[in-house]
Each structure stands twice: as structure tokens, then as C-alpha cells.
Write a protein that holds these residues in place. Structure first.
Motif, PDB file in Angstrom:
ATOM      1  N   GLY A   8     -76.996  25.348  33.946  1.00  0.00           N
ATOM      2  CA  GLY A   8     -77.140  24.490  34.788  1.00  0.00           C
ATOM      3  C   GLY A   8     -78.633  24.240  35.232  1.00  0.00           C
ATOM      4  N   GLY A  10     -80.949  22.039  34.553  1.00  0.00           N
ATOM      5  CA  GLY A  10     -81.761  20.952  34.594  1.00  0.00           C
ATOM      6  C   GLY A  10     -82.189  20.431  36.007  1.00  0.00           C
ATOM      7  N   HIS A  11     -81.526  21.079  36.899  1.00  0.00           N
ATOM      8  CA  HIS A  11     -81.826  20.652  38.454  1.00  0.00           C
ATOM      9  C   HIS A  11     -81.954  22.132  39.247  1.00  0.00           C
ATOM     10  CE1 HIS A  11     -81.143  16.168  37.580  1.00  0.00           C
ATOM     11  NE2 HIS A  11     -80.202  16.789  36.753  1.00  0.00           N
ATOM     12  N   GLY A  12     -82.473  22.028  40.343  1.00  0.00           N
ATOM     13  CA  GLY A  12     -82.087  22.807  41.574  1.00  0.00           C
ATOM     14  C   GLY A  12     -82.443  24.271  41.306  1.00  0.00           C
ATOM     15  N   ASP A  32     -78.023  22.691  30.140  1.00  0.00           N
ATOM     16  CA  ASP A  32     -77.281  21.855  30.992  1.00  0.00           C
ATOM     17  C   ASP A  32     -76.314  20.954  30.268  1.00  0.00           C
ATOM     18  OD1 ASP A  32     -78.304  21.394  34.067  1.00  0.00           O
ATOM     19  OD2 ASP A  32     -76.889  20.157  33.643  1.00  0.00           O
ATOM     20  N   ILE A  33     -75.407  20.612  31.222  1.00  0.00           N
ATOM     21  CA  ILE A  33     -74.782  19.371  30.633  1.00  0.00           C
ATOM     22  C   ILE A  33     -75.415  18.180  30.572  1.00  0.00           C
ATOM     23  CG2 ILE A  33     -73.512  18.762  32.874  1.00  0.00           C
ATOM     24  CD1 ILE A  33     -70.616  18.561  31.323  1.00  0.00           C
ATOM     25  N   LEU A  57     -75.403  22.288  26.967  1.00  0.00           N
ATOM     26  CA  LEU A  57     -74.270  23.099  27.236  1.00  0.00           C
ATOM     27  C   LEU A  57     -73.487  22.812  28.226  1.00  0.00           C
ATOM     28  CD1 LEU A  57     -73.018  25.769  26.352  1.00  0.00           C
ATOM     29  CD2 LEU A  57     -74.528  26.963  27.924  1.00  0.00           C
ATOM     30  N   VAL A  59     -70.599  24.239  30.010  1.00  0.00           N
ATOM     31  CA  VAL A  59     -70.412  25.740  30.343  1.00  0.00           C
ATOM     32  C   VAL A  59     -68.794  26.033  30.153  1.00  0.00           C
ATOM     33  CG1 VAL A  59     -72.410  26.618  31.245  1.00  0.00           C
ATOM     34  CG2 VAL A  59     -70.356  25.857  32.801  1.00  0.00           C
ATOM     35  N   ASN A  85     -75.584  29.989  36.170  1.00  0.00           N
ATOM     36  CA  ASN A  85     -75.871  29.112  37.226  1.00  0.00           C
ATOM     37  C   ASN A  85     -75.073  27.758  37.601  1.00  0.00           C
ATOM     38  OD1 ASN A  85     -77.734  28.123  39.658  1.00  0.00           O
ATOM     39  ND2 ASN A  85     -78.109  26.666  38.074  1.00  0.00           N
ATOM     40  N   ALA A  86     -74.353  27.351  36.314  1.00  0.00           N
ATOM     41  CA  ALA A  86     -73.709  25.980  36.708  1.00  0.00           C
ATOM     42  C   ALA A  86     -72.536  26.044  37.575  1.00  0.00           C
ATOM     43  CB  ALA A  86     -73.220  25.714  35.237  1.00  0.00           C
ATOM     44  N   PHE A  87     -72.281  25.019  38.228  1.00  0.00           N
ATOM     45  CA  PHE A  87     -70.966  24.966  38.890  1.00  0.00           C
ATOM     46  C   PHE A  87     -70.511  23.658  39.014  1.00  0.00           C
ATOM     47  CE2 PHE A  87     -71.467  22.963  43.138  1.00  0.00           C
ATOM     48  CZ  PHE A  87     -72.797  22.424  43.036  1.00  0.00           C
ATOM     49  N   VAL A 108     -65.512  25.762  34.994  1.00  0.00           N
ATOM     50  CA  VAL A 108     -67.202  25.555  35.051  1.00  0.00           C
ATOM     51  C   VAL A 108     -67.694  26.681  35.902  1.00  0.00           C
ATOM     52  CG1 VAL A 108     -69.020  24.187  35.770  1.00  0.00           C
ATOM     53  CG2 VAL A 108     -67.151  23.101  34.606  1.00  0.00           C
ATOM     54  N   SER A 136     -72.114  32.654  46.028  1.00  0.00           N
ATOM     55  CA  SER A 136     -72.449  31.874  47.096  1.00  0.00           C
ATOM     56  C   SER A 136     -71.883  32.667  48.241  1.00  0.00           C
ATOM     57  CB  SER A 136     -71.869  30.340  47.097  1.00  0.00           C
ATOM     58  OG  SER A 136     -71.811  29.745  48.393  1.00  0.00           O
ATOM     59  N   LYS A 153     -65.939  31.311  43.451  1.00  0.00           N
ATOM     60  CA  LYS A 153     -67.379  32.177  44.237  1.00  0.00           C
ATOM     61  C   LYS A 153     -67.000  33.461  44.429  1.00  0.00           C
ATOM     62  CE  LYS A 153     -70.562  28.906  43.295  1.00  0.00           C
ATOM     63  NZ  LYS A 153     -71.652  29.228  42.200  1.00  0.00           N
ATOM     64  N   ILE A 181     -79.337  25.919  50.521  1.00  0.00           N
ATOM     65  CA  ILE A 181     -80.687  25.942  49.957  1.00  0.00           C
ATOM     66  C   ILE A 181     -80.946  24.456  49.532  1.00  0.00           C
ATOM     67  CG2 ILE A 181     -81.850  26.749  47.404  1.00  0.00           C
ATOM     68  CD1 ILE A 181     -80.772  28.863  49.241  1.00  0.00           C
ATOM     69  N   THR A 183     -81.665  21.779  47.849  1.00  0.00           N
ATOM     70  CA  THR A 183     -81.441  21.193  46.409  1.00  0.00           C
ATOM     71  C   THR A 183     -80.662  19.584  46.509  1.00  0.00           C
ATOM     72  OG1 THR A 183     -79.177  21.960  45.958  1.00  0.00           O
ATOM     73  CG2 THR A 183     -81.069  23.444  45.191  1.00  0.00           C
TER      74      THR A 183
HETATM   75  N1  LIG Z   1     -77.632  24.590  47.228  1.00  0.00           N
HETATM   76  C1  LIG Z   1     -76.938  25.441  48.007  1.00  0.00           C
HETATM   77  O1  LIG Z   1     -77.091  25.203  49.075  1.00  0.00           O
HETATM   78  C2  LIG Z   1     -76.113  26.387  47.198  1.00  0.00           C
HETATM   79  C3  LIG Z   1     -75.608  27.509  48.026  1.00  0.00           C
HETATM   80  C4  LIG Z   1     -74.927  28.526  47.568  1.00  0.00           C
HETATM   81  C5  LIG Z   1     -74.671  28.633  46.487  1.00  0.00           C
HETATM   82  N2  LIG Z   1     -75.283  27.450  45.521  1.00  0.00           N
HETATM   83  C6  LIG Z   1     -75.122  27.836  44.018  1.00  0.00           C
HETATM   84  O2  LIG Z   1     -76.295  27.613  43.397  1.00  0.00           O
HETATM   85  C7  LIG Z   1     -75.954  27.170  41.908  1.00  0.00           C
HETATM   86  C8  LIG Z   1     -76.904  25.945  41.797  1.00  0.00           C
HETATM   87  O3  LIG Z   1     -76.759  24.895  42.578  1.00  0.00           O
HETATM   88  P1  LIG Z   1     -77.543  23.883  43.121  1.00  0.00           P
HETATM   89  O4  LIG Z   1     -77.783  23.619  44.579  1.00  0.00           O
HETATM   90  O5  LIG Z   1     -79.194  24.048  42.242  1.00  0.00           O
HETATM   91  O6  LIG Z   1     -77.113  22.371  42.459  1.00  0.00           O
HETATM   92  P2  LIG Z   1     -77.872  21.517  41.385  1.00  0.00           P
HETATM   93  O7  LIG Z   1     -76.708  20.397  41.434  1.00  0.00           O
HETATM   94  O8  LIG Z   1     -79.136  21.074  41.804  1.00  0.00           O
HETATM   95  O9  LIG Z   1     -77.836  21.928  40.066  1.00  0.00           O
HETATM   96  C9  LIG Z   1     -76.440  22.501  39.451  1.00  0.00           C
HETATM   97  C10 LIG Z   1     -76.561  22.204  37.791  1.00  0.00           C
HETATM   98  O10 LIG Z   1     -75.359  22.519  37.031  1.00  0.00           O
HETATM   99  C11 LIG Z   1     -75.258  21.579  36.141  1.00  0.00           C
HETATM  100  N3  LIG Z   1     -73.909  21.669  35.634  1.00  0.00           N
HETATM  101  C12 LIG Z   1     -72.732  20.925  36.117  1.00  0.00           C
HETATM  102  N4  LIG Z   1     -71.562  21.206  35.624  1.00  0.00           N
HETATM  103  C13 LIG Z   1     -72.039  21.698  34.465  1.00  0.00           C
HETATM  104  C14 LIG Z   1     -71.433  22.255  33.266  1.00  0.00           C
HETATM  105  N5  LIG Z   1     -70.055  21.650  33.074  1.00  0.00           N
HETATM  106  N6  LIG Z   1     -72.065  22.812  32.366  1.00  0.00           N
HETATM  107  C15 LIG Z   1     -73.274  23.174  32.571  1.00  0.00           C
HETATM  108  N7  LIG Z   1     -74.055  22.452  33.620  1.00  0.00           N
HETATM  109  C16 LIG Z   1     -73.477  21.993  34.405  1.00  0.00           C
HETATM  110  C17 LIG Z   1     -75.723  20.051  36.846  1.00  0.00           C
HETATM  111  O11 LIG Z   1     -75.974  19.205  35.810  1.00  0.00           O
HETATM  112  C18 LIG Z   1     -77.122  20.737  37.495  1.00  0.00           C
HETATM  113  O12 LIG Z   1     -78.063  20.653  36.621  1.00  0.00           O
HETATM  114  C19 LIG Z   1     -74.561  26.661  41.726  1.00  0.00           C
HETATM  115  O13 LIG Z   1     -73.832  27.818  41.259  1.00  0.00           O
HETATM  116  C20 LIG Z   1     -74.282  26.783  43.445  1.00  0.00           C
HETATM  117  O14 LIG Z   1     -72.861  27.039  43.486  1.00  0.00           O
HETATM  118  C21 LIG Z   1     -76.247  26.567  45.801  1.00  0.00           C
END
Ligand SMILES: NC(=O)c1ccc[n+]([C@@H]2O[C@H](COP(=O)([O-])OP(=O)(O)OC[C@H]3O[C@@H](n4cnc5c(N)ncnc54)[C@H](O)[C@@H]3O)[C@@H](O)[C@H]2O)c1
Length: 244
Positions: A8, A10-12, A32-33, A57, A59, A85-87, A108, A136, A153, A181, A183
Motif C-alpha cells: 500500500g 502508492g499513497h499516504g 500497491d494495487i 501487489l 495483498v 500497511n495496505a488496508f 486485505v 490503528s 486492526k 493521520i 492522508t
Molecule cells: N489515515 C489515518 O487516519 C489512519 C489512521 C489509523 C490507521 N491508518 C492505517 O494506515 C495505513 C495506511 O493508510 P493511509 O491513511 O495512508 O491510506 P491511503 O489510502 O493513503 O493508502 C492506502 C494504500 O493501500 C493501497 N491498497 C488498498 N487495497 C490494497 C490491496 N488490496 N493491495 C495492496 N494495496 C492496497 C491503496 O491503493 C493505497 O495506496 C492503513 O493500514 C490504515 O488503516 C490510517
């Protein structure tokens, strides 16, 4: 040079990890997907002088893990650090969730960590590597209408503990619990939601992806050589009070 596989990425938070690990000299598999996003992050890293590739990938797909494994092993890029990290999250109370949605979210967000270990336990073990999972605060607290996310989680926290025992003493396994966070996940929230999230942290603001990535990088590094099975909050103090 370590090869670090980030899912995961590609972003965040994942992308922030990719940039940070690469800046410290690691070879990064930006997976990333969303292949285009992963490739773009990898190109950015290489343009800055780092080492990275963008790789597809999904996941949740065991075959995709196998394909990536074959590709990396052929290139002699053996991951010794994995950041899971993906979700995937669908809002709705339990009875509104279809069987497919429920299974996909757990696949996932939770079972991907099993797949990571299943695929790369040998490279992690041989190199005395480590894994950092991204849970989380939702793993220890509940908000409305995210039952699969909460289950996944929460499961990540106990799975981390279990893996840290089963793969000791060779592989360290730790988990981070981010709070709110900034993102793209917050892009569609209104000002009131953002303000509430900020107030819920005792630090009175949302965190940045880099503030989570730096903790993940610490856990993956030699400075954390005596840390395993640990759950680390990165929540700006949210869980100390959950003040509103
Ligand atoms: N942003 C928040 O407030 C926050 C809070 C608690 C936990 N988190 C956790 O942090 C992690 C990252 O979240 P984020 O906020 O950066 O989100 P984001 O959407 O910016 O990034 C998530 C990434 O996961 C990828 N993804 C989704 N499905 C996928 C798959 N099947 N295989 C591979 N990649 C896949 C997406 O394409 C994306 O690039 C996650 O596990 C999320 O639960 C985020």
C-alpha cells in the motif's frame, strides 16, 4: 543494502515510508494495487538518487504474492524488512456488510500479514530481518460502523504478538497504531470532523504520514534491536483521553 517491501505504498503512510527508507539508503519495493501510484513513487525516489521499483501487489491475492516473490528472487532482491500497511474498509454495520465485503476487508487488512510471512519467512529469517504492521487506534477503540476494520486492526495486534513469538529469535515483529493521520482518507471529511479529530488528540492536531513513517523506520532499524511483539501508539495522545 536492505531490501524493504512496503504494501500500500502508492499513497499516504506507505508512500511516506517508501521515501523515508529510501532516503536512508534502503532498496525499496514500492508495492500497491494501484500500480501507477507505486511506479510514480519509485520514479520519484530514483530521481532523488535512491533505489526503488514500483510493483503491483494486491495483498489479498496469494498468486500476486507468489508472482512478486518470483520477480524479487530472480533479481536477488530478498526482502529483509516488510511493512504491512495496505488496508480496505467498507463502512456499514455488520448486518449491512455482504459476506464478500466482510471477507475482502479481512483478507486485505489482516490476512495479508499471514501472506507476507508465508511468502518471505525464509528471507526474513535468514537475514534476521523484521516486520512492521500498521494497525490503528481502531484496534483498541470502537467508532461507529466499521466492524471489519475493527476486527482486522485488533487482529493485527494479536497476530503481531503471535508472529513475534513464533519467529523469534530471528525475526522481530512489531505493530504501530496510528491515530488520525492526514492522508487522502480525510479528504472527504468536513471541517467539523477534522476539527473533532484534532481535538481528540492531546497534541490538538492530526498527525502527518511522515510522523508515522519515522516510527515505522525506527522499529525496522537497529535502534529497535531489542523490541519485538510491541504495539506502539502513534496517536498524538488520542487514546490517553479521547477528549472531544
Ligand atoms: N489515515 C489515518 O487516519 C489512519 C489512521 C489509523 C490507521 N491508518 C492505517 O494506515 C495505513 C495506511 O493508510 P493511509 O491513511 O495512508 O491510506 P491511503 O489510502 O493513503 O493508502 C492506502 C494504500 O493501500 C493501497 N491498497 C488498498 N487495497 C490494497 C490491496 N488490496 N493491495 C495492496 N494495496 C492496497 C491503496 O491503493 C493505497 O495506496 C492503513 O493500514 C490504515 O488503516 C490510517
Amino acid at each position: 543494502m536492505r531490501t524493504v517491501l512496503i504494501t500500500g505504498a502508492g499513497h499516504g503512510i506507505g508512500a511516506a515510508c517508501a521515501r523515508m527508507f529510501a532516503a536512508a539508503g534502503d532498496d525499496v519495493v514500492v508495492s500497491d494495487i494501484d500500480t501507477a501510484a507505486a511506479v510514480a513513487i519509485a520514479e520519484e525516489i530514483r530521481a532523488a538518487g535512491g533505489s526503488a521499483t514500483g510493483n503491483f501487489l494486491d495483498v489479498s491475492d496469494p498468486a500476486a504474492w507468489q508472482a512478486l516473490s518470483r520477480e524479487l528472487r530472480c533479481a536477488a532482491r530478498l526482502p529483509t524488512v516488510i511493512v504491512n500497511n495496505a488496508f480496505f474498509d467498507v463502512a456499514g454495520v455488520a448486518h449491512e456488510q455482504s459476506e464478500d465485503n466482510w471477507s475482502k476487508q479481512l483478507s486485505v487488512t489482516l490476512s495479508s500479514v499471514y501472506r507476507a510471512m508465508h511468502t518471505f519467512h525464509d528471507t526474513l529469517t535468514a537475514a534476521h530481518g523484521n516486520m512492521v504492521n500498521v494497525s490503528s487506534v481502531h484496534g483498541v477503540l470502537a467508532w461507529t460502523e466499521q466492524p471489519a476494520y475493527a476486527a482486522a486492526k485488533g487482529g493485527l495486534i494479536s497476530l503481531t504478538r503471535q508472529l513475534s513469538v513464533d519467529y523469534a529469535p530471528h525475526v522481530r515483529v512489531n505493530v504501530v497504531l496510528p491515530g488520525s493521520i492526514q492522508t487522502r482518507q480525510w479528504d472527504h471529511q468536513g471541517a467539523a470532523e477534522l476539527e473533532l479529530a484534532a481535538r481528540q488528540a492531546t497534541l490538538q492536531r492530526l498527525g502527518t504520514p511522515e510522523e508515522v513513517a519515522s516510527v515505522i523506520q525506527f522499529l525496522a532499524g537497529d535502534g529497535a534491536s531489542y523490541i519485538t511483539g510491541a504495539s506502539l501508539l502513534v496517536d498524538g495522545g488520542m487514546t490517553t483521553t479521547l477528549g472531544a
